[in-house]
Write a protein that holds these residues in place. Structure first.
Motif, PDB file in Angstrom:
ATOM      1  N   GLY A   1      35.213  43.966  28.885  1.00  0.00           N
ATOM      2  CA  GLY A   1      36.039  42.916  29.464  1.00  0.00           C
ATOM      3  C   GLY A   1      37.455  43.371  29.749  1.00  0.00           C
ATOM      4  N   VAL A   2      38.026  44.147  28.809  1.00  0.00           N
ATOM      5  CA  VAL A   2      39.381  44.663  29.011  1.00  0.00           C
ATOM      6  C   VAL A   2      39.427  45.603  30.213  1.00  0.00           C
ATOM      7  N   ILE A   3      38.408  46.460  30.340  1.00  0.00           N
ATOM      8  CA  ILE A   3      38.367  47.403  31.467  1.00  0.00           C
ATOM      9  C   ILE A   3      38.276  46.652  32.793  1.00  0.00           C
ATOM     10  N   VAL A   4      37.418  45.646  32.834  1.00  0.00           N
ATOM     11  CA  VAL A   4      37.266  44.867  34.066  1.00  0.00           C
ATOM     12  C   VAL A   4      38.560  44.145  34.413  1.00  0.00           C
ATOM     13  N   MET A   5      39.184  43.512  33.415  1.00  0.00           N
ATOM     14  CA  MET A   5      40.426  42.784  33.668  1.00  0.00           C
ATOM     15  C   MET A   5      41.548  43.734  34.098  1.00  0.00           C
ATOM     16  N   HIS A   6      41.516  44.946  33.584  1.00  0.00           N
ATOM     17  CA  HIS A   6      42.562  45.909  33.930  1.00  0.00           C
ATOM     18  C   HIS A   6      42.424  46.413  35.369  1.00  0.00           C
ATOM     19  N   HIS A   7      41.194  46.601  35.809  1.00  0.00           N
ATOM     20  CA  HIS A   7      40.980  47.205  37.118  1.00  0.00           C
ATOM     21  C   HIS A   7      40.880  46.185  38.240  1.00  0.00           C
ATOM     22  N   MET A   8      40.453  44.972  37.946  1.00  0.00           N
ATOM     23  CA  MET A   8      40.261  43.995  39.015  1.00  0.00           C
ATOM     24  C   MET A   8      41.533  43.689  39.806  1.00  0.00           C
TER      25      MET A   8
ATOM     26  N   HIS B 263      42.403  46.953  42.007  1.00  0.00           N
ATOM     27  CA  HIS B 263      41.473  47.519  42.980  1.00  0.00           C
ATOM     28  C   HIS B 263      40.688  46.458  43.756  1.00  0.00           C
ATOM     29  N   GLY B 264      40.449  45.310  43.102  1.00  0.00           N
ATOM     30  CA  GLY B 264      39.628  44.311  43.775  1.00  0.00           C
ATOM     31  C   GLY B 264      40.426  43.233  44.465  1.00  0.00           C
ATOM     32  N   MET B 265      41.269  42.536  43.674  1.00  0.00           N
ATOM     33  CA  MET B 265      41.916  41.346  44.205  1.00  0.00           C
ATOM     34  C   MET B 265      43.029  41.679  45.191  1.00  0.00           C
ATOM     35  N   ARG B 266      43.620  42.891  45.089  1.00  0.00           N
ATOM     36  CA  ARG B 266      44.672  43.250  46.033  1.00  0.00           C
ATOM     37  C   ARG B 266      44.130  43.269  47.459  1.00  0.00           C
ATOM     38  N   HIS B 267      42.928  43.813  47.627  1.00  0.00           N
ATOM     39  CA  HIS B 267      42.331  43.878  48.952  1.00  0.00           C
ATOM     40  C   HIS B 267      41.732  42.535  49.362  1.00  0.00           C
ATOM     41  N   MET B 268      41.202  41.799  48.372  1.00  0.00           N
ATOM     42  CA  MET B 268      40.573  40.534  48.709  1.00  0.00           C
ATOM     43  C   MET B 268      41.596  39.458  48.990  1.00  0.00           C
ATOM     44  N   ALA B 269      42.863  39.700  48.595  1.00  0.00           N
ATOM     45  CA  ALA B 269      43.898  38.704  48.849  1.00  0.00           C
ATOM     46  C   ALA B 269      44.140  38.513  50.340  1.00  0.00           C
ATOM     47  N   MET B 270      43.743  39.479  51.150  1.00  0.00           N
ATOM     48  CA  MET B 270      43.943  39.355  52.594  1.00  0.00           C
ATOM     49  C   MET B 270      43.001  38.323  53.190  1.00  0.00           C
ATOM     50  N   VAL B 271      41.935  37.999  52.465  1.00  0.00           N
ATOM     51  CA  VAL B 271      40.992  36.996  52.946  1.00  0.00           C
ATOM     52  C   VAL B 271      41.382  35.657  52.345  1.00  0.00           C
TER      53      VAL B 271
ATOM     54  N   VAL C 149      41.470  32.945  44.712  1.00  0.00           N
ATOM     55  CA  VAL C 149      40.999  31.799  43.930  1.00  0.00           C
ATOM     56  C   VAL C 149      39.531  31.960  43.598  1.00  0.00           C
ATOM     57  N   HIS C 150      38.775  32.446  44.565  1.00  0.00           N
ATOM     58  CA  HIS C 150      37.341  32.642  44.354  1.00  0.00           C
ATOM     59  C   HIS C 150      37.087  33.626  43.217  1.00  0.00           C
ATOM     60  N   MET C 151      37.820  34.725  43.189  1.00  0.00           N
ATOM     61  CA  MET C 151      37.644  35.717  42.139  1.00  0.00           C
ATOM     62  C   MET C 151      38.095  35.180  40.788  1.00  0.00           C
ATOM     63  N   HIS C 152      39.126  34.346  40.779  1.00  0.00           N
ATOM     64  CA  HIS C 152      39.599  33.753  39.524  1.00  0.00           C
ATOM     65  C   HIS C 152      38.558  32.814  38.939  1.00  0.00           C
ATOM     66  N   LEU C 153      37.694  32.285  39.756  1.00  0.00           N
ATOM     67  CA  LEU C 153      36.612  31.438  39.261  1.00  0.00           C
ATOM     68  C   LEU C 153      35.383  32.256  38.893  1.00  0.00           C
ATOM     69  N   ILE C 154      35.110  33.303  39.647  1.00  0.00           N
ATOM     70  CA  ILE C 154      33.909  34.100  39.402  1.00  0.00           C
ATOM     71  C   ILE C 154      34.026  34.915  38.124  1.00  0.00           C
TER      72      ILE C 154
ATOM     73  N   PRO D  83      35.759  34.506  35.185  1.00  0.00           N
ATOM     74  CA  PRO D  83      35.472  33.782  33.943  1.00  0.00           C
ATOM     75  C   PRO D  83      34.001  33.377  33.822  1.00  0.00           C
ATOM     76  N   ALA D  84      33.368  33.040  34.956  1.00  0.00           N
ATOM     77  CA  ALA D  84      31.955  32.657  34.918  1.00  0.00           C
ATOM     78  C   ALA D  84      31.082  33.821  34.495  1.00  0.00           C
ATOM     79  N   VAL D  85      31.394  35.023  34.996  1.00  0.00           N
ATOM     80  CA  VAL D  85      30.618  36.206  34.611  1.00  0.00           C
ATOM     81  C   VAL D  85      30.820  36.521  33.136  1.00  0.00           C
ATOM     82  N   MET D  86      32.066  36.465  32.676  1.00  0.00           N
ATOM     83  CA  MET D  86      32.350  36.734  31.274  1.00  0.00           C
ATOM     84  C   MET D  86      31.697  35.705  30.363  1.00  0.00           C
TER      85      MET D  86
END
Length: 300
Positions: free
Chosen positions: A238-245, A248-256, A261-266, A268-271
């Motif tokens: 969980g720490v690794i995922v929270m550190h990298h998301m 690497h993930g949300m910075r690029h997805m913020a353009m959409v 918001v979608h990732m902020h919901l997904i 916690p649901a996965v965890m």
């Protein structure tokens, strides 16, 4: 994983459940049983576990549509009740095996009978007991800190304590830095003393509260090691995922539009899915095996 007749073996204990023997349990055997318990957990609680996960996953949405206080208190209440239902199903499955349905486990592990009521009140009593220890310890600390004179010249005792913690030059500074750590250790130790109360409540078909401390007597260290061993891989992941998301993930997805918001919901649901679907069965399976071993060894 069946532990028939467990309740009858412990009814002759004294006020705190102490017995003449303090035999321990096999940590390796309990951890192996925990891994083996996951399929059985889903076989017996295939509906109650998803319901608990759904409540966890939907909780962040409550803060969007409800006042924060109402969302928090309502979410805690719903999650607590659904967890009691899941625990009732899981421990019936692990303790009674094929006769779990006859012992009150509902379809898919959804039920709220006398066992769940006992779990509810046992949890409340234990929580109240631990809260009393925390409040008493906090009051003693606050009074001692005020008498020490370290709070002088500050707007509040907390400001004075924070200054002492930042300063940490004198022995009295260190005294009041170490004391809260000691209180925290006492609270963790106390909670571990009660960790077998839910499984004992289900197995013995009676409310087990303070007498659960006798069950864990001499076994707190192993219980702590076992629960850490089961939770640590998930915590690290969980720490690794929270550190990298965020990098690497949300910075690029913020353009959409709406992606953040979608990732902020997904996330916690996965965890929550991992915590409810894997970690909860592992830990309850571990505790059920530890309880069974302790009861069996003390009955000999």
């Amino acid at each position: 994983m069946k532990c028939g007749g467990a309740g009858a073996e412990l009814r002759g204990t004294d006020g705190f459940g102490e017995m003449s023997s303090r035999r321990s349990f096999s940590l390796g055997k309990a951890l192996s049983a925990a891994v083996a318990a996951v399929p059985a957990a889903w076989g017996g609680a295939w509906l109650s576990l998803p319901l608990l996960w759904a409540a966890f996953a939907a909780w962040p949405l409550a803060f969007v549509h409800l006042p924060p206080c109402m969302a928090f208190l309502g979410g805690v209440a719903v999650l607590w009740l659904l967890k009691l239902v899941a625990l009732g199903a899981l421990y019936r499955t692990f303790i009674f095996g094929r006769t779990a349905a006859a012992e009150g486990r509902g379809p898919g592990g959804v039920q709220f009978g006398a066992t769940e009521v006992r779990l509810l009140f046992a949890t409340l009593i234990i929580a109240l007991f631990i809260a009393m220890i925390a409040i008493a310890g906090g009051l003693v600390f606050a009074i001692a800190f005020d008498f020490s004179g370290l709070a002088g010249g500050f707007s509040s005792s907390y400001a004075g304590w924070h200054a002492a913690m930042m300063r940490h030059h004198t022995a009295i500074d260190w005294t009041f830095i170490v004391l809260p750590v000691g209180l925290l250790i006492v609270l963790v130790f106390t909670m571990l003393k009660f960790v077998l109360a839910p499984v004992a409540t289900v197995a013995e078909k009676r409310m087990v509260t303070l007498n659960a401390m006798g069950l864990s007597s001499g076994n707190v260290g192993k219980l702590l090691v076992g629960m850490i061993a089961l939770a640590l891989p998930f915590g690290v992941a969980g720490v690794i995922v929270m550190h990298h998301m965020p990098h690497h993930g949300m910075r690029h997805m913020a353009m959409v539009q709406g992606a953040v918001v979608h990732m902020h919901l997904i996330l916690p649901a996965v965890m929550a899915a991992v915590a409810v679907g894997v970690l909860l069965p592992l830990q309850t399976g571990f505790l059920a095996s530890a309880y069974r071993q302790i009861v069996d060894s003390r009955a000999k």
